[in-house]
Structures are given as structure tokens and as C-alpha cells.
Motif scaffolding. Structure first.
Motif, PDB file in Angstrom:
ATOM      1  N   ALA A   3       7.084   4.404  14.397  1.00  0.00           N
ATOM      2  CA  ALA A   3       8.495   4.483  14.021  1.00  0.00           C
ATOM      3  C   ALA A   3       8.618   4.493  12.505  1.00  0.00           C
ATOM      4  O   ALA A   3       7.872   3.814  11.805  1.00  0.00           O
ATOM      5  N   ILE A   4       9.571   5.251  11.979  1.00  0.00           N
ATOM      6  CA  ILE A   4       9.758   5.333  10.525  1.00  0.00           C
ATOM      7  C   ILE A   4      10.462   4.086  10.004  1.00  0.00           C
ATOM      8  O   ILE A   4      10.129   3.569   8.942  1.00  0.00           O
ATOM      9  N   GLU A   5      11.434   3.586  10.720  1.00  0.00           N
ATOM     10  CA  GLU A   5      12.148   2.342  10.386  1.00  0.00           C
ATOM     11  C   GLU A   5      12.978   2.431   9.099  1.00  0.00           C
ATOM     12  O   GLU A   5      13.035   1.495   8.306  1.00  0.00           O
ATOM     13  N   SER A   6      13.620   3.575   8.896  1.00  0.00           N
ATOM     14  CA  SER A   6      14.554   3.666   7.765  1.00  0.00           C
ATOM     15  C   SER A   6      15.833   2.912   8.117  1.00  0.00           C
ATOM     16  O   SER A   6      16.077   2.580   9.279  1.00  0.00           O
ATOM     17  N   PHE A   7      16.643   2.637   7.098  1.00  0.00           N
ATOM     18  CA  PHE A   7      17.910   1.952   7.338  1.00  0.00           C
ATOM     19  C   PHE A   7      18.875   2.252   6.196  1.00  0.00           C
ATOM     20  O   PHE A   7      18.461   2.605   5.097  1.00  0.00           O
ATOM     21  N   ALA A   8      20.164   2.104   6.482  1.00  0.00           N
ATOM     22  CA  ALA A   8      21.204   2.308   5.472  1.00  0.00           C
ATOM     23  C   ALA A   8      21.774   0.986   4.988  1.00  0.00           C
ATOM     24  O   ALA A   8      22.048   0.807   3.801  1.00  0.00           O
ATOM     25  N   ASP A   9      21.960   0.048   5.904  1.00  0.00           N
ATOM     26  CA  ASP A   9      22.588  -1.246   5.603  1.00  0.00           C
ATOM     27  C   ASP A   9      21.506  -2.316   5.563  1.00  0.00           C
ATOM     28  O   ASP A   9      20.935  -2.676   6.598  1.00  0.00           O
ATOM     29  N   VAL A  10      21.218  -2.831   4.369  1.00  0.00           N
ATOM     30  CA  VAL A  10      20.114  -3.787   4.225  1.00  0.00           C
ATOM     31  C   VAL A  10      20.391  -5.089   4.971  1.00  0.00           C
ATOM     32  O   VAL A  10      19.489  -5.662   5.599  1.00  0.00           O
ATOM     33  N   ASP A  11      21.624  -5.572   4.940  1.00  0.00           N
ATOM     34  CA  ASP A  11      21.954  -6.809   5.656  1.00  0.00           C
ATOM     35  C   ASP A  11      21.767  -6.631   7.159  1.00  0.00           C
ATOM     36  O   ASP A  11      21.231  -7.524   7.842  1.00  0.00           O
ATOM     37  N   ALA A  12      22.210  -5.496   7.676  1.00  0.00           N
ATOM     38  CA  ALA A  12      22.062  -5.238   9.109  1.00  0.00           C
ATOM     39  C   ALA A  12      20.590  -5.167   9.490  1.00  0.00           C
ATOM     40  O   ALA A  12      20.198  -5.637  10.570  1.00  0.00           O
ATOM     41  N   ASP A  13      19.757  -4.621   8.615  1.00  0.00           N
ATOM     42  CA  ASP A  13      18.338  -4.521   8.931  1.00  0.00           C
ATOM     43  C   ASP A  13      17.658  -5.889   8.882  1.00  0.00           C
ATOM     44  O   ASP A  13      16.745  -6.164   9.660  1.00  0.00           O
ATOM     45  N   VAL A  14      18.119  -6.751   7.976  1.00  0.00           N
ATOM     46  CA  VAL A  14      17.608  -8.131   7.965  1.00  0.00           C
ATOM     47  C   VAL A  14      17.941  -8.800   9.296  1.00  0.00           C
ATOM     48  O   VAL A  14      17.087  -9.463   9.912  1.00  0.00           O
ATOM     49  N   ARG A  15      19.178  -8.634   9.752  1.00  0.00           N
ATOM     50  CA  ARG A  15      19.585  -9.239  11.025  1.00  0.00           C
ATOM     51  C   ARG A  15      18.754  -8.693  12.182  1.00  0.00           C
ATOM     52  O   ARG A  15      18.360  -9.433  13.093  1.00  0.00           O
ATOM     53  N   GLN A  16      18.479  -7.402  12.152  1.00  0.00           N
ATOM     54  CA  GLN A  16      17.655  -6.816  13.201  1.00  0.00           C
ATOM     55  C   GLN A  16      16.253  -7.410  13.188  1.00  0.00           C
ATOM     56  O   GLN A  16      15.671  -7.712  14.242  1.00  0.00           O
ATOM     57  N   SER A  17      15.695  -7.605  12.005  1.00  0.00           N
ATOM     58  CA  SER A  17      14.362  -8.195  11.893  1.00  0.00           C
ATOM     59  C   SER A  17      14.359  -9.642  12.392  1.00  0.00           C
ATOM     60  O   SER A  17      13.406 -10.092  13.042  1.00  0.00           O
ATOM     61  N   ILE A  18      15.418 -10.377  12.085  1.00  0.00           N
ATOM     62  CA  ILE A  18      15.534 -11.747  12.594  1.00  0.00           C
ATOM     63  C   ILE A  18      15.515 -11.739  14.120  1.00  0.00           C
ATOM     64  O   ILE A  18      14.815 -12.539  14.761  1.00  0.00           O
ATOM     65  N   MET A  19      16.279 -10.824  14.721  1.00  0.00           N
ATOM     66  CA  MET A  19      16.338 -10.758  16.173  1.00  0.00           C
ATOM     67  C   MET A  19      14.991 -10.385  16.778  1.00  0.00           C
ATOM     68  O   MET A  19      14.600 -10.899  17.835  1.00  0.00           O
ATOM     69  N   ARG A  20      14.253  -9.514  16.121  1.00  0.00           N
ATOM     70  CA  ARG A  20      12.930  -9.138  16.633  1.00  0.00           C
ATOM     71  C   ARG A  20      11.984 -10.336  16.629  1.00  0.00           C
ATOM     72  O   ARG A  20      11.186 -10.498  17.553  1.00  0.00           O
ATOM     73  N   VAL A  21      12.079 -11.157  15.598  1.00  0.00           N
ATOM     74  CA  VAL A  21      11.251 -12.368  15.569  1.00  0.00           C
ATOM     75  C   VAL A  21      11.670 -13.313  16.687  1.00  0.00           C
ATOM     76  O   VAL A  21      10.833 -13.832  17.445  1.00  0.00           O
ATOM     77  N   ARG A  22      12.965 -13.551  16.818  1.00  0.00           N
ATOM     78  CA  ARG A  22      13.467 -14.510  17.800  1.00  0.00           C
ATOM     79  C   ARG A  22      13.151 -14.098  19.239  1.00  0.00           C
ATOM     80  O   ARG A  22      13.016 -14.945  20.126  1.00  0.00           O
TER      81      ARG A  22
END
Length: 201
Positions: free
Chosen positions: A150-169
């Protein structure tokens, strides 16, 4: 190349020249990269002379793992006041939580004793300037096949942080995941701000 009896056509010769120039430029880039690596090897010789013989425990003393971007402007140890041997630093393009990051976090926690996870994205990230489809197509055009990753690009940095948090959880492989926290770092000011109120698991 298109050939006539008396040699290549003008268009073919021009194409051949373009390829030769491109290859020459690529070779020059390789030479420059080697020169840079040679400089770093020399730097290491000086570092070794200053370093002396000492052993640091393999287990991070702060029991902390940090996932962050590979961006060369992020000096994580300096920005957070960390010292050698205090934390694991996991880096990739964008600082996103991928399967390989989960692998490293699982090893970090289950074999090397870390418990806290800190996720650090940053402003003006290169992954905000590409798109998944665009970069995948670029690779397809260049090498003749699309990447499996997966390339894992993003536009909204805050939203991507939240997504990463959810992946860990949500990863059962990570033993200590409830206390994961996410941040955005500003390379221009050095300021770190926390991304608050991520979506509940």
C-alpha cells in the motif's frame, strides 16, 4: 532504433543520445551517492575514536517505542530529549502503522520490554504530496508491474494520526496498546502537539 543503410535515422539518433545522456546522469548520481557514503564511513571512523568501548542494554530504558516518519528533518532524539538506549525508533514514509510496523512493535513489546507507544506524524509531509493511485501508476509505468504494498498517502495529517492509533489499538499482536498516543510535529518550529480525542475503538 530505426536503421537505414547509411546508419540510424535522425530521430533514432536523437533518441539514442537522450538515452545516453539519461544514463550518464544516472551514473553520476550513483558516483555522488558513493561519495556521500564514503564521507559517512570517514565520519564513523572519527566517531569510533571518540566513542570508546561501552555497552548499552538492548532493552530501551524508558520502555518506549516511537513510530515516526523517515523525513530527514526529524531529529527525534533531539526533539524529545532522548538519549541513546532509551527508546525504539521505527521509521517509514509517513510514519504510518503498517503490517511491518505492527511486527516491529510486537517484537519491541514482547521480547524487549517496551510498553508505551508514541506515534509522531509531521506537517509538510511528503506523503501529503502524492496520491495512492498516482504513485502506483508511476511505478507501473516505470517497472511494468504494480506494487503489492500500500502507498499510504494522506491529505489530513491529524486524520492519519487517528487512523494509525486505531490500527495499533485493533492489533491483537501488540500487547500494550490502550495507552498509545499520537502527535504532529512541526519541523519549522520544533513544536509537538498532541492529536486529541481519537475515535474510540
Amino acid at each position: 532504433m530505426r536503421w537505414r543503410r547509411d546508419g540510424p535515422t535522425k530521430g533514432a539518433a536523437s533518441d539514442h543520445l537522450v538515452r545516453e545522456v539519461a544514463q550518464g546522469a544516472a551514473n553520476l548520481d550513483i558516483v555522488r551517492a558513493v561519495d556521500v557514503i564514503d564521507q559517512l564511513i570517514a565520519n564513523n571512523a572519527a566517531f569510533t575514536a571518540r566513542h570508546g568501548r561501552r555497552h548499552v542494554d538492548i532493552h530501551p530504558s524508558r520502555r518506549l517505542a516511537i513510530v515516526t516518519c523517515m523525513d530527514s528533518r526529524l531529529d527525534i532524539f533531539a526533539a524529545l530529549g532522548l538519549k541513546e538506549g532509551e527508546a525504539h525508533i521505527l521509521r517509514n514514509a509517513g510514519g504510518v502503522v503498517t503490517d511491518d510496523v505492527v511486527r516491529s512493535l510486537a517484537i519491541s513489546q514482547r521480547r524487549l520490554g517496551t510498553t508505551a507507544i508514541m506515534l509522531i506524524h509531521h506537517t509538510d509531509c511528503g506523503m501529503q504530496h502524492v496520491t495512492d493511485d498516482g504513485f502506483r501508476a508511476e511505478l507501473q509505468d516505470s517497472v511494468g508491474m504494480a506494487p503489492a504494498f500500500a502507498i499510504e498517502s494522506f491529505a489530513d495529517v491529524d486524520a492519519d494520526v487517528r487512523q494509525s492509533i486505531m490500527r495499533v489499538r485493533r492489533s491483537v499482536f501488540i500487547a500494550h496498546r490502550d495507552g498509545v498516543r499520537g502527535f504532529v510535529y512541526d519541523p519549522d518550529s520544533g513544536h509537538l502537539r498532541e492529536v486529541l480525542n481519537p475515535t474510540a475503538p
